[in-house]
Motif scaffolding. Structure first.
Motif, PDB file in Angstrom:
ATOM      1  N   GLN A  81       3.792  -2.858  -9.426  1.00  0.00           N
ATOM      2  CA  GLN A  81       3.825  -1.619  -8.681  1.00  0.00           C
ATOM      3  C   GLN A  81       4.174  -1.895  -7.235  1.00  0.00           C
ATOM      4  O   GLN A  81       4.901  -2.831  -6.942  1.00  0.00           O
ATOM      5  CB  GLN A  81       2.466  -0.923  -8.824  1.00  0.00           C
ATOM      6  N   ALA A  82       3.661  -1.060  -6.349  1.00  0.00           N
ATOM      7  CA  ALA A  82       3.983  -1.220  -4.940  1.00  0.00           C
ATOM      8  C   ALA A  82       3.478  -2.555  -4.423  1.00  0.00           C
ATOM      9  O   ALA A  82       2.569  -3.149  -4.975  1.00  0.00           O
ATOM     10  CB  ALA A  82       3.369  -0.081  -4.138  1.00  0.00           C
ATOM     11  N   SER A  87      13.654  -3.666 -10.765  1.00  0.00           N
ATOM     12  CA  SER A  87      15.034  -3.837 -10.308  1.00  0.00           C
ATOM     13  C   SER A  87      15.411  -5.324 -10.342  1.00  0.00           C
ATOM     14  O   SER A  87      14.544  -6.201 -10.418  1.00  0.00           O
ATOM     15  CB  SER A  87      15.199  -3.274  -8.902  1.00  0.00           C
ATOM     16  N   ASN A 109       7.710  -3.370 -14.225  1.00  0.00           N
ATOM     17  CA  ASN A 109       8.453  -2.221 -13.705  1.00  0.00           C
ATOM     18  C   ASN A 109       7.568  -1.167 -13.047  1.00  0.00           C
ATOM     19  O   ASN A 109       8.043  -0.114 -12.636  1.00  0.00           O
ATOM     20  CB  ASN A 109       9.295  -1.579 -14.819  1.00  0.00           C
ATOM     21  N   GLY A 110       6.263  -1.424 -12.956  1.00  0.00           N
ATOM     22  CA  GLY A 110       5.384  -0.539 -12.218  1.00  0.00           C
ATOM     23  C   GLY A 110       4.866   0.663 -12.960  1.00  0.00           C
ATOM     24  O   GLY A 110       4.291   1.558 -12.338  1.00  0.00           O
ATOM     25  N   ASP A 111       4.991   0.689 -14.296  1.00  0.00           N
ATOM     26  CA  ASP A 111       4.506   1.868 -15.022  1.00  0.00           C
ATOM     27  C   ASP A 111       3.126   1.656 -15.623  1.00  0.00           C
ATOM     28  O   ASP A 111       2.602   2.506 -16.323  1.00  0.00           O
ATOM     29  CB  ASP A 111       5.502   2.281 -16.108  1.00  0.00           C
ATOM     30  N   ASP A 123       9.374  -2.832  -9.235  1.00  0.00           N
ATOM     31  CA  ASP A 123       9.932  -1.619  -9.842  1.00  0.00           C
ATOM     32  C   ASP A 123      10.924  -1.924 -10.960  1.00  0.00           C
ATOM     33  O   ASP A 123      11.606  -1.020 -11.452  1.00  0.00           O
ATOM     34  CB  ASP A 123      10.606  -0.754  -8.776  1.00  0.00           C
TER      35      ASP A 123
END
Length: 259
Positions: free
Chosen positions: A27-28, A134, A39-41, A132
């Motif tokens: 996440q952040a 990317s 991927n932050g989910d 994230d």
């Protein structure tokens, strides 16, 4: 000396990925991601090296679901390329033959990062996660000191490595450290490899957890390993490269190597 394992019968996703690496989402920058969330989910993902199966060269991310499955189309987070451990120019093909281990290697918290390991050269490299999903940039990371994954006795390189979480603190009474330790297959045994309190700082393999492979006969030569962390402790999958047998060690089993 042997750990207590049981045959893993329902691990099709892991077997199909040839024990690439179980991943967790990130996440952040200020938030510590769930283990293997890239991927932050908030769900565990899967990251595997390309140039196998139908995957093109690179490093591929498949998003995990709440039910433990995979969703959508995998994305190549290694599309920008990486410099091969042999010194080639950055390219997606630079990932060929590498092993990838996911964990909080940058600071012990924040997004998940990737530790790349080349068993041919015994060299490692850290790429810091974006949080994230990317693509990764090899300029955002650091190298691992040469010799980290090499036997001090035989000078052989580890053939397989995995995230050990806080196992060193539990099984070897090491000092508390936010950085994850490693497991390694080296000199025919399963070793525990501690980390220093800095990014990319690993000490040589130190504690033999098992010198008998999961079948109960023979050593660990020819076995590959991967882990998923549960409360900072490793759930270990071990696979015979020759016969394809897959065994599972619970976090409790890895924490009691001499029982």
């Amino acid at each position: 000396m042997s750990l207590h394992a049981r045959a893993a019968t329902v691990v099709a996703t892991v077997a199909a990925a040839t024990l690439g690496t179980l991943v967790v989402p990130a996440q952040a920058e200020t938030v510590t991601a769930v283990e293997n969330d890239f991927n932050g989910d908030g769900e565990a993902d899967l990251v595997v090296v390309g140039s196998q199966g139908s995957l093109a060269p690179g490093l591929w991310l498949a998003a995990g679901t709440a039910g433990g499955g995979l969703a959508g189309t995998p994305s190549n987070i290694g599309a920008a390329g990486v410099t091969g451990m042999g010194g080639s120019n950055p390219s997606p093909e630079g990932y060929n033959g590498l092993q990838v281990v996911v964990g909080h290697f940058r600071s012990g918290s924040g997004p998940n990062d990737v530790l790349l390991y080349d068993p041919a050269y015994g060299l490692g490299k850290l790429l810091y996660g974006t949080g994230d999903g990317s693509p990764l940039n090899e300029l955002v990371g650091k190298g691992v000191v040469s010799g980290t994954f090499t036997s001090r006795t035989t000078h052989a390189n580890a053939t397989s490595i995995a995230n050990a979480g806080q196992l060193y603190t539990t099984a070897a009474q090491g000092e508390p450290n936010p950085f994850p330790a490693l497991l390694s297959v080296l000199d025919g045994a399963l070793w525990l490899q501690p980390t220093s309190a800095q990014s990319g700082g690993f000490f040589p393999a130190e504690v033999v957890l098992a010198d008998t492979n999961p079948t109960g006969a023979g050593n660990w030569n020819g076995w590959s390993i991967t882990t998923a962390l549960v409360d900072d402790m490793p759930a270990l999958f071990a696979r015979s490269e020759a016969g394809g047998q897959l065994y599972y060690y619970s976090p409790a089993a890895t924490a009691r190597p001499r029982c």
